[in-house]
Motif scaffolding. Structure first.
Motif, mmCIF file in Angstrom:
data_model
loop_
_atom_site.group_PDB
_atom_site.id
_atom_site.type_symbol
_atom_site.label_atom_id
_atom_site.label_comp_id
_atom_site.label_asym_id
_atom_site.label_seq_id
_atom_site.Cartn_x
_atom_site.Cartn_y
_atom_site.Cartn_z
ATOM 1 N N PRO A 127 0.836 -1.201 0.000
ATOM 2 C CA PRO A 127 0.000 0.000 0.000
ATOM 3 C C PRO A 127 0.878 1.261 0.000
ATOM 4 N N GLY A 128 0.480 2.228 -0.806
ATOM 5 C CA GLY A 128 1.237 3.460 -0.947
ATOM 6 C C GLY A 128 2.156 3.465 -2.150
ATOM 7 N N ASP A 129 2.476 2.283 -2.688
ATOM 8 C CA ASP A 129 3.297 2.222 -3.898
ATOM 9 C C ASP A 129 2.551 2.877 -5.060
ATOM 10 N N ARG A 130 3.299 3.522 -5.926
ATOM 11 C CA ARG A 130 2.738 4.079 -7.162
ATOM 12 C C ARG A 130 3.044 3.082 -8.266
ATOM 13 N N ALA A 131 2.001 2.541 -8.874
ATOM 14 C CA ALA A 131 2.164 1.486 -9.876
ATOM 15 C C ALA A 131 1.842 2.012 -11.267
ATOM 16 N N HIS A 132 2.676 1.623 -12.225
ATOM 17 C CA HIS A 132 2.442 1.900 -13.637
ATOM 18 C C HIS A 132 2.182 0.535 -14.279
ATOM 19 N N ALA A 133 0.942 0.294 -14.632
ATOM 20 C CA ALA A 133 0.554 -0.997 -15.201
ATOM 21 C C ALA A 133 0.129 -0.806 -16.643
ATOM 22 N N THR A 134 0.557 -1.714 -17.502
ATOM 23 C CA THR A 134 0.226 -1.642 -18.917
ATOM 24 C C THR A 134 -0.459 -2.931 -19.347
ATOM 25 N N THR A 135 -1.572 -2.761 -20.096
ATOM 26 C CA THR A 135 -2.215 -3.896 -20.747
ATOM 27 C C THR A 135 -1.776 -3.865 -22.211
ATOM 28 N N ASP A 136 -2.386 -4.693 -23.036
ATOM 29 C CA ASP A 136 -2.061 -4.680 -24.466
ATOM 30 C C ASP A 136 -2.376 -3.336 -25.113
ATOM 31 N N SER A 137 -3.347 -2.590 -24.543
ATOM 32 C CA SER A 137 -3.791 -1.378 -25.223
ATOM 33 C C SER A 137 -3.775 -0.101 -24.375
ATOM 34 N N GLU A 138 -3.603 -0.201 -23.066
ATOM 35 C CA GLU A 138 -3.682 0.984 -22.199
ATOM 36 C C GLU A 138 -2.570 0.972 -21.151
ATOM 37 N N THR A 190 -1.697 4.538 -14.316
ATOM 38 C CA THR A 190 -0.873 4.905 -13.173
ATOM 39 C C THR A 190 -1.814 5.048 -11.998
ATOM 40 N N ALA A 191 -1.498 4.343 -10.908
ATOM 41 C CA ALA A 191 -2.399 4.316 -9.768
ATOM 42 C C ALA A 191 -1.604 4.138 -8.480
ATOM 43 N N VAL A 192 -2.216 4.556 -7.371
ATOM 44 C CA VAL A 192 -1.616 4.376 -6.057
ATOM 45 C C VAL A 192 -2.271 3.172 -5.398
ATOM 46 N N VAL A 193 -1.452 2.239 -4.944
ATOM 47 C CA VAL A 193 -1.946 1.003 -4.336
ATOM 48 C C VAL A 193 -2.573 1.307 -2.977
ATOM 49 N N THR A 194 -3.765 0.751 -2.747
ATOM 50 C CA THR A 194 -4.440 0.945 -1.464
ATOM 51 C C THR A 194 -4.408 -0.315 -0.610
ATOM 52 N N THR A 195 -4.628 -1.478 -1.218
ATOM 53 C CA THR A 195 -4.605 -2.730 -0.460
ATOM 54 C C THR A 195 -3.997 -3.846 -1.305
ATOM 55 N N THR A 196 -3.432 -4.812 -0.626
ATOM 56 C CA THR A 196 -2.952 -6.020 -1.288
ATOM 57 C C THR A 196 -3.458 -7.224 -0.508
ATOM 58 N N THR A 197 -3.819 -8.257 -1.231
ATOM 59 C CA THR A 197 -4.268 -9.503 -0.619
ATOM 60 C C THR A 197 -3.594 -10.634 -1.358
ATOM 61 N N HIS A 198 -2.911 -11.516 -0.642
ATOM 62 C CA HIS A 198 -2.358 -12.682 -1.317
ATOM 63 C C HIS A 198 -2.381 -13.886 -0.393
ATOM 64 N N ASP A 199 -2.569 -15.040 -1.020
ATOM 65 C CA ASP A 199 -2.589 -16.316 -0.327
ATOM 66 C C ASP A 199 -2.083 -17.381 -1.293
#
Length: 92
Positions: free
Chosen positions: A14-25, A28-37
């Motif tokens: 949380p708090g990380d600034r993420a730059h995510a790219t798909t095939d077409s877009e 840029t977003a700020v991470v609020t929560t993470t969940t992993h198992d």
């Protein structure tokens, strides 16, 4: 590639600034929560532009990661729509 992206999602905080790219877009977003198992990882983020939340997802079965995907929360239905597969992920 999907393995490396999925492992990268497990290290997002949380708090990380993420730059995510798909095939077409590119998003840029700020991470609020993470969940992993054992089944996978989900990273929720607030985009810098627009008002719809993003979620980056990766699932794992039999110790293999599936290709991570990017989803958008649509209002007013509060339903997640897949935007495409995650191609790149850069963190600040």
């Amino acid at each position: 590639m999907s393995d490396a992206l999925a492992r990268a999602l497990t290290r997002v905080s949380p708090g990380d600034r993420a730059h995510a790219t798909t095939d077409s877009e590119r998003y840029t977003a700020v991470v609020t929560t993470t969940t992993h198992d054992d089944a996978g990882v989900r990273v929720a983020a607030v985009p810098e532009t627009g008002d719809e939340w993003l979620e980056l997802r990766a699932t794992r079965t039999a110790d293999e990661w599936a290709q991570p995907t990017v989803h958008r929360l649509q209002h007013p239905e509060d339903d997640w729509t897949e935007l495409g597969r995650l191609v790149t992920l850069d963190l600040e």
